[in-house]
Design a protein around this motif. Sequence first.
Motif, PDB file in Angstrom:
ATOM      1  N   LEU A 185      25.036 -25.657  51.376  1.00  0.00           N
ATOM      2  CA  LEU A 185      23.871 -25.316  50.561  1.00  0.00           C
ATOM      3  C   LEU A 185      23.239 -26.572  49.949  1.00  0.00           C
ATOM      4  O   LEU A 185      23.943 -27.430  49.412  1.00  0.00           O
ATOM      5  CB  LEU A 185      24.276 -24.372  49.434  1.00  0.00           C
ATOM      6  N   PRO A 186      21.910 -26.690  50.001  1.00  0.00           N
ATOM      7  CA  PRO A 186      21.234 -27.812  49.321  1.00  0.00           C
ATOM      8  C   PRO A 186      21.459 -27.749  47.818  1.00  0.00           C
ATOM      9  O   PRO A 186      21.484 -26.660  47.222  1.00  0.00           O
ATOM     10  CB  PRO A 186      19.759 -27.582  49.667  1.00  0.00           C
ATOM     11  N   ARG A 187      21.617 -28.912  47.202  1.00  0.00           N
ATOM     12  CA  ARG A 187      21.944 -28.993  45.784  1.00  0.00           C
ATOM     13  C   ARG A 187      21.101 -30.049  45.090  1.00  0.00           C
ATOM     14  O   ARG A 187      20.581 -30.966  45.710  1.00  0.00           O
ATOM     15  CB  ARG A 187      23.420 -29.358  45.582  1.00  0.00           C
ATOM     16  N   GLY A 188      21.045 -29.916  43.799  1.00  0.00           N
ATOM     17  CA  GLY A 188      20.345 -30.885  42.972  1.00  0.00           C
ATOM     18  C   GLY A 188      20.329 -30.400  41.544  1.00  0.00           C
ATOM     19  O   GLY A 188      21.100 -29.513  41.152  1.00  0.00           O
ATOM     20  N   ALA A 189      19.439 -30.953  40.739  1.00  0.00           N
ATOM     21  CA  ALA A 189      19.305 -30.537  39.344  1.00  0.00           C
ATOM     22  C   ALA A 189      18.606 -29.185  39.292  1.00  0.00           C
ATOM     23  O   ALA A 189      17.530 -29.012  39.861  1.00  0.00           O
ATOM     24  CB  ALA A 189      18.505 -31.567  38.567  1.00  0.00           C
TER      25      ALA A 189
END
Length: 322
Positions: A185-189
């Motif tokens: 899964l793409p992640r970030g803030a």
Amino acid sequence: MAVFTEVDFDAAAALIAGLGIGELRELHSVPAGIENTNYFADTTGGRFVLTLFERLARDELPFYLRLMEHLAERGMPVPRPRPDRDGNLVLELHGKPAAVVDRLPGAHHLAPDAADCASLGAMLARMHLAGADFPLQQANLRGLDWCTATAPSVLPFLDPEQRDLLQHELAYQHGVAASAAYAALPRGAIHADLFRDNVLFDDGRLSGIFDFYFAGTDTYGFDIAVAINDWCVDATSGRLLAERADALVGAYESVRPLASAERRLLPALLRAGALRFWVSRLWDLHLPRDAALLKAHDPTHFERVLRARIDEPYHPPASAAA
């Protein structure tokens, strides 16, 4: 609603005097939120929000405040934190860490329609893209690990059926978190708390997103799920309203198309979002803190939402993909 620390006018005025935003004229407590103490502070230079942090540690605060600063610099309608003369965003008042941020214009749409949900979806996608290069990282402090650690404290207050639901859902979510699809899964803030009362509209336009103090580094899909679980549900049953959900996801994908893993795991992420807020509301209700004003949210709402997500999983329509 909550006010944990009473702030007197003179102390607030002295703090604000060092920020270069004018002289304090009015100070009013904010009857909303259950985590921090908030005051509206009107000065000769503008309108601001003064927050005293009641649970968050001082060393956790730079992530939230720098994220807001980062997003504001990229044109997102979020509150810009105001630094002191030395450039510090983390301030101090009455012995507690504090911050002063811009007060955004607009009002809540607490009974949103599909158009409101579409506006939110598109803005959320833009916010994810704007934060993609944010350099700081901090774990979602209310993620699965927190739910697992908190569950033993709330289980004694539940009936057998509720305890079974909570324990089975925790086991299910740990299985999801250990999967290869979840790892992809793409992640970030992320905001992680994008409820209707954290969004403002002005003259029909989404004018503000605020209260980033649950933000963290996590999957973008979890952020979408939290929003859907609040904006796109029947308040009585917790049942998902597909027209609103389709509008939110479709508008999101018009800006940032979902990865295949995000589409596949969205039903599980919706359950994770419902679990997180069920556990936190149980905790706030049964293990409350002292406050001058405090009204805990009803945890049974998110119990209903969780059961509805289990019984009727939501899959975004193929037509939503860009």
